[in-house]
Structure formats: structure tokens, C-alpha cells
Design a protein around this motif. Structure first.
Motif, short mmCIF file in Angstrom:
data_model
loop_
_atom_site.label_atom_id
_atom_site.label_comp_id
_atom_site.label_asym_id
_atom_site.label_seq_id
_atom_site.Cartn_x
_atom_site.Cartn_y
_atom_site.Cartn_z
N ASN A 24 0.87 -1.18 0.00
CA ASN A 24 0.00 0.00 0.00
C ASN A 24 0.90 1.23 0.00
O ASN A 24 1.59 1.48 0.99
N PHE A 49 4.85 0.89 -11.91
CA PHE A 49 3.50 1.30 -12.30
C PHE A 49 3.38 2.82 -12.23
O PHE A 49 3.93 3.46 -11.33
N ASN A 51 0.14 5.06 -11.86
CA ASN A 51 -1.28 4.81 -11.59
C ASN A 51 -1.52 3.30 -11.75
O ASN A 51 -0.84 2.53 -11.11
N ASN A 52 -2.42 2.86 -12.61
CA ASN A 52 -2.60 1.42 -12.73
C ASN A 52 -2.02 0.86 -14.01
O ASN A 52 -2.27 -0.30 -14.37
N GLU A 68 0.07 -6.67 -10.22
CA GLU A 68 -1.05 -5.84 -10.66
C GLU A 68 -1.23 -4.70 -9.68
O GLU A 68 -0.84 -4.78 -8.52
N ARG A 69 -1.85 -3.65 -10.17
CA ARG A 69 -2.15 -2.49 -9.35
C ARG A 69 -3.54 -2.00 -9.76
O ARG A 69 -3.68 -1.05 -10.50
N LEU A 70 -4.51 -2.69 -9.24
CA LEU A 70 -5.88 -2.35 -9.57
C LEU A 70 -6.25 -1.04 -8.90
O LEU A 70 -5.84 -0.76 -7.77
N LYS A 71 -7.02 -0.21 -9.59
CA LYS A 71 -7.50 1.08 -9.08
C LYS A 71 -6.38 2.05 -8.77
O LYS A 71 -6.61 3.08 -8.13
N GLY A 72 -5.16 1.73 -9.19
CA GLY A 72 -4.07 2.67 -9.05
C GLY A 72 -3.62 2.95 -7.63
O GLY A 72 -2.97 3.97 -7.38
N ASP A 74 -3.31 0.12 -4.19
CA ASP A 74 -2.60 -1.05 -3.71
C ASP A 74 -2.04 -1.88 -4.86
O ASP A 74 -2.55 -1.83 -5.99
N SER A 75 -1.03 -2.67 -4.54
CA SER A 75 -0.45 -3.55 -5.55
C SER A 75 -0.14 -4.90 -4.93
O SER A 75 0.13 -5.00 -3.73
N SER A 94 7.27 3.97 -3.44
CA SER A 94 6.35 4.83 -4.17
C SER A 94 6.92 6.24 -4.28
O SER A 94 7.78 6.65 -3.49
#
Lengths: 116, 111
Positions: A24, A49, A51-52, A68-72, A74-75, A94
Motif C-alpha cells: 500500500n 507502475f 497509476n494502474n 497488478e495495481r488495480l484502481k491505481g 494497492d499492488s 512509491s
């Protein structure tokens, strides 16, 4: 301000098993990085990444690693199946992203993976 | 094109000075310095940009020699808390790509 959160902190698995790590990032940070740090070495980028969307995954062993990083926000990083040489610390970082590009990367505490 | 750090390790007594170098075979846009203590995450120290000035805070400073494509980290009057592994991370463009880190320099400060 909360820092980069990662879980779990430690994981021990048998080779050929699968494992997943969660990250996160700092709130508002658009860019997220996953690094692999082998003992005695500097962090090596696995995937970046914005964003997503994926910016760079050229060093990700795609036959066994996925991210993956859904919704930009958490990954998750997954390894399936794990090999002995995957034993390492997996660091998530990040940064704000955007301009200027040379922005500070803030690292999470990492997940220590041991593959037996 | 991983940057090369030297020396690999440094042993100091409190109050002594040290210099850690980071060299690249490619032209650099920026150099980032981090310190990592055993079992912890790397912690950001400073960024040096091409054409920028020498940076520093407290007794830690750094410079960027564009002609040599080399950055140096200066630790003055070292303290016990300076112990750890120092990494430089480099960018060769301003395209927002991730850092390429050196193998690190381990600094041990004793009383």
C-alpha cells in the motif's frame, strides 16, 4: 503521514509453491515500484507502475512473476512457482510521479522471502 | 548499466570522515543516495541533479561531477548512527524511469 506498508514481513515456502506480497503506497503517490534485493546487493527493479498502468516490466521474469495495481492504489506481486533463487527481500517503493520526474522514492519495510 | 560504488566497505571510529563514490559508464541525469540499516528499508538521503549544486544536511553532503559521471557522498565527523549500507541510485534520463542501484558500501562506525 503514513509510510509505504507491506505485508507479510516474512514468508517461508517450499520451492514450486506460490506466494503473494501486498503493498500500500503513500497516499497520493501515483508511481509504485517493486524491487528485488538479494543479500549483499542493491535493489533491482522488477516492475514500475504509473497509476494502474505498467511503465517498465522488462526485468520481471514473466514466466513466474506477475504483478497488478488495480484502481491505481494497492499492488500485489505474485510468484508461481517459486524457485530457490527467488529467496530475497521484496521492496515496494512509491513516489509522487508526474513532473519533475526525479522524485524521491520512499521504500516500505520489505518482505523477506525464503524458498526451501 | 549498474553504477559502481567504491569502496565496498569502510570501518571508522566516531569522529572520522569518509567518502563514498558512485561512478557510471553512462551520462547521468540524477544520482540518489540512500542508507539502509540491517533488516530495514532504504532511507532517502538526497538527490543530486545534472547541473545542480552540491547538497548536504547535517554532516552528510554530496557532489556530482558531470565530467566524470561520478557522485561522491561525504560523511563528516561520523556518528554511530551513520553505520549501515549506502546505496547510490542513478537515472540516465529524465523520463521518470526507476533507479538503477549500485551494490552498496557498508559503513561501520565504532566508538
Amino acid at each position: 503521514e503514513a509510510g509505504v506498508a507491506q505485508s507479510p514481513r516474512y514468508k517461508i515456502i517450499e520451492k514450486r509453491q506460490s506466494v503473494a506480497f501486498w503493498c500500500n503506497p503513500i497516499s497520493g503517490h501515483a508511481t509504485l515500484y517493486w524491487y528485488q534485493q538479494i543479500l549483499g546487493q542493491g535493489p533491482k527493479l522488477l516492475i514500475q507502475f504509473q497509476n494502474n498502468g505498467v511503465v517498465d516490466d522488462s526485468q520481471l521474469p514473466k514466466d513466474r512473476f506477475s504483478a497488478e495495481r488495480l484502481k491505481g492504489v494497492d499492488s500485489t506481486l505474485k510468484i508461481q512457482p517459486a524457485k530457490l533463487e527467488d529467496s530475497a527481500v521484496y521492496l515496494c517503493a512509491s513516489s509522487l510521479g508526474g513532473v519533475p520526474h526525479h522524485q524521491t522514492q520512499y521504500f516500505g519495510p520489505g518482505t523477506r522471502l525464503l524458498v526451501l | 548499466q549498474q553504477p559502481v560504488q567504491s569502496p565496498q566497505a569502510v570501518i571508522l571510529r566516531e569522529g572520522e570522515d569518509a567518502v563514498i563514490n558512485c561512478s557510471s559508464s553512462k551520462a547521468l541525469y540524477s544520482v540518489h543516495w540512500y542508507r539502509q540499516k540491517h533488516g530495514e528499508a532504504p532511507v532517502f538521503l538526497m538527490i543530486l541533479l545534472k547541473g545542480g549544486e552540491q547538497k548536504g544536511h547535517d554532516k552528510i553532503s554530496a557532489s556530482f561531477n558531470e565530467k566524470k559521471q561520478q557522485s561522491s557522498l561525504y560523511l563528516t565527523a561520523s556518528q554511530l548512527s551513520y553505520s549501515g549500507t549506502y546505496f547510490c541510485g542513478t537515472e540516465t534520463t529524465q523520463a521518470g524511469t526507476a533507479l538503477i542501484f549500485g551494490k552498496g558500501t557498508t559503513l561501520s562506525v565504532s566508538s
